[in-house]
Write an enzyme that holds these catalytic residues in place. Structure first.
Site, short mmCIF file in Angstrom:
data_model
loop_
_atom_site.label_atom_id
_atom_site.label_comp_id
_atom_site.label_asym_id
_atom_site.label_seq_id
_atom_site.Cartn_x
_atom_site.Cartn_y
_atom_site.Cartn_z
CE LYS A 74 36.20 34.75 43.46
NZ LYS A 74 35.34 34.13 42.44
CE1 TYR A 196 40.09 35.99 42.45
CE2 TYR A 196 41.03 34.96 40.51
CZ TYR A 196 39.95 35.18 41.34
OH TYR A 196 38.75 34.60 41.06
#
Lengths: 313, 313, 313, 313
Positions: A74, A196
């Protein structure tokens, strides 16, 4: 810094000591087992690496074994999105700590699909949407960005983990569709989730991770290559977000006890940034009840306490 | 520290500049009006003070005018309770950021009466309960503690504000009774609230506040008197809590933008701790939508940016 | 029954009166416009039909114009699933009213993916999962079931509405994926949603709907054909669920004011069951703030009040 | 009514049978023990009474032993407040089911201090506020009202229970102060709670309770005295509220299974209204996980099923 960091020589022997203590300690929890590919990891792996701003690398234990970086990705996603997008990014994801772990979905509902920060899953999915919308091939762009940051062309995603994540990603799909219903996802949800889960499944070693994030300790300039990765303000901002929100619902406790910007992942890794000094990365797969790697957190804690590292003095 | 703080001379003229800019700026909100005693404050007051570790004081504007410290009193309460109680304090109040402002009561319900941190009202009420349970006269002990910290025997509670708060304190009463129903309040609720509203109603000036909190920038030792107020670990912990939770639901944004441990109050004051340098206190009554004093926050922000002060570099 | 229902002749003229009043009344809201296919409906349509147990049909206004049945389809889905599955169905969906409208997703999170009842969207999606898992072609089975119930082979889904729903169904997708993450959805989410949106998009007239649900007023036996649709206990259960949960967050008010088992849909229809008497269906597209068709609710209310129909006396 | 109720003679023997079955059954839970005065009740008490509209009384077991009526008192409070106040009452308390038990306080927060219905604690506290504000001595008025309804001048509050409730009423105090902070409580909170706990602590037998509530089965006219207690519309409304919200978070299940307006209390009592027939009251102290008296609920369920009593047919 509370005190002058000790000599490199001492640093290496301290790392050996920490790894030895970790190997003796209780695992403090279970290895993540929501997907088979993660459950197979050897729970006994223990590694730590410190990369200083002058390029000195200290290691101990399994510091060169690649593992699934999971949520540590992230940070890369956020840095890349901040590079590609102006401050309107912060209209789509906030910069506030998130409070209770349980309420990721409650909070999204209450705050109309705007996640609290880019380090909770919902926020990282918005960042993934920014990347998929701005790159023709966001996955390629992402992995190349990471390879360049750690000067290691061998970095790649683990396809078993990637596929497994997609099969078990129903909760993340729920978050993504809820945000899409509020208009906060532009690309198609399956495409965003594909990116993701791809970035989560990248495998890196402690040395790779510590080296790749040196720019956060150095006002945006990558120590090894002296390349500017981002401006000093962006590095400051990422460090601030890591300090308030990087350790799930243990972020406050970590600030209270250690006092360094940090991010963990369910693969067992954790990185901590020491401004003007360097980056530490520790790895040990078993996770505590907050989803943080117990022995890796303890290694970082001891390292920071013994060297007197903390931004809060 | 990102750069060496500028000379004192420059510091004073910078403060004058910031006050002048603040006087020209939009108030950015309304003065707190939930009680008449606060609503009567002059919205145009603007003051700022910096007290350095060597005792140097810089001021501009209404820096010597006392105002209602309100939630800034939570720092004094916490420091006093940490002095009186061991780490079991942290079983009664946590150290995690609280997420949405709205859910103070939702969170208490969900987490069985244990507040997220000592800087939200519920947490400060638990701290007030610790003090009322451990002192025969907690209000006297509190005000004497504050007087000693700022070397000003004239400090006192404003009885109009104190009485007003009690009359309008139904929501805080709800929090206190809910926590008592979970067994997390020992004394009687009216007694605890009496103490809590008393400490909120203490009046201090920017200079008083900045001087009183110097120990947080100096590893627990009060700069003026060289007295140890708390150990270095406690100072670190309070700074960490201020960094993640001191600015209501703008705490993350303040870390992101400024990067200093800070606490605001609805009386319009805000203090910020600069480790190894000193303490800043700004005052301007009108509050933004987060309940933080808009122009005072801006003065602190500009001061920190221009001098390059931030713990996150 | 509070009083003996009036004569058929009076019933028809009462319906004409109610339609005339409705045409004069304020629409009380807007037509559903979240999908274009629904937004195009003529807001001025007003119809009502009563089908008694002996087969007598009374109508007024646009009682024979088909409209999108939307959530009224949840009754058919539930009846079919209860027929196909034993009481373990109630381990996957509860039978309790749901409280606040806002918290469909909060409640699912809190109650581990088990929806409160089969008339909120999450519950109807679980029912759709039961049907898709138990029929090789659940959509065909569904439409045939409905055709048989109202003895009208022309009943069909509106493909424009169906496709539109699927494109705008992100929130329902979020609910479905959240439930799947808790293990409460067996089939693939896209397949379940395909069925769910299909059944919502079926078009029926007031007469069709009133006729199709006669078995609920007749202990499970369809009045026209004398076929047993379900046992008396199932009819009782569906009526109880309709009474506590059929009218969104206005269910309590409808029980309070009218006192009949009822279900509305965003297409503007509403049906009400009068045990031992028959079924009423009214239609008027504009929706009030609860998502119920304002003028149609008022027609049903007046009909029930003037004839003294209520299960609560 | 699903079938014609059986003869009185059969009714009495049915009650004996139900009491015998209850005595053999597992208690299904624990006696309420949050206050000592309730914890001392004999867990083995079992009683049931039916009072028909013509005044016939059937009893079995401990039907004449007084017990703490607790939440059943909410019906008397509501009836009295509806008598004293016009429909603006419904702006201060709604008429909707409340959903999850846990969120009484969450819901109050979300809905700005307006409780969902008068049968949850928050709603009953608003009703208590109406009574304390409108009567010079609301407690006297209340007990006289109840005495008149059951024609028993001996009815009184149990002062041990009353005092105990006040000492352990922190959660109700939290609800009351939260509502007061939203402006939905007029009198002082301690005064309102005093009334509320008083009415909960009234002691009545099964026969007293069944007789007192006959007006709900008889369109507002008390069967014994033929006095009008309320208009037919009010009786309807109370029955509707009891049907959707009278049994805590088991209200939907009770409607689903039994189908009668009903209210339980933690003293172990439960009353059920059978419109046009009479009122049933059963008593057995041990409570199930929803706070409803397990064996008493089962006696009412069996009575209704065997006589075919249900409003939903």
């Amino acid at each position: 810094m509370e005190g002058t960091p000790q000599q490199p020589k001492n640093c290496s022997s301290l790392l050996e000591e920490l790894v030895a203590e970790a190997r003796k300690a209780s695992p403090g929890g279970q290895v993540a087992d929501y997907i088979p590919a993660l459950a197979q990891v050897d729970a006994d792996c223990v590694g730590i690496a410190v990369v200083e701003l002058d390029g000195t690398v200290h290691t101990a234990g399994d510091a060169n074994v690649p593992f699934s970086i999971q949520s540590i990705s992230k940070i890369f996603g956020l840095a890349l999105a901040m590079d590609r997008m102006d401050d309107t990014l912060w209209e789509r994801v906030r910069m506030e700590p998130s409070g209770q772990a349980f309420n990721s979905i409650v909070q999204l509902e209450w705050e109309h699909g705007i996640p609290r920060n880019p380090f909770i899953n919902a926020g990282a999915i918005v960042v993934a949407d920014v990347l998929t919308s701005r790159y023709s091939s966001s996955k390629t762009a992402f992995v190349q960005y990471v390879r360049q940051l750690c000067s290691n062309e061998a970095i790649h995603a683990d396809h078993d983990v990637w596929n497994s994540e997609k099969e078990h990603g129903n909760r993340n799909a729920a978050l993504a569709y809820l945000m899409k219903s509020f208009g906060n996802i532009d690309s198609s949800v399956p495409e965003v989730l594909d990116h993701y889960f791809f970035q989560c499944s990248i495998a890196m070693s402690c040395v790779d991770l510590a080296r790749s994030l040196g720019f956060l300790a150095n006002k945006g300039i990558q120590p090894g290559t002296q390349q500017r990765v981002c401006d000093a303000r962006s590095a400051h901002r990422i460090n601030a977000l890591l300090s308030t929100s990087g350790m799930y619902d243990q972020s406050g406790e970590f600030a209270f006890t250690v006092g360094l910007p940090a991010k963990s992942g369910v693969g067992g890794g954790i990185i901590a940034v020491v401004p003007d000094y360097g980056v530490i990365c520790a790895w040990s797969p078993p996770l505590n009840r907050f989803g943080n790697p117990a022995r890796a957190v303890e290694m970082i804690t001891q390292f920071a306490l013994r060297l007197g590292l903390s931004v809060y003095h």
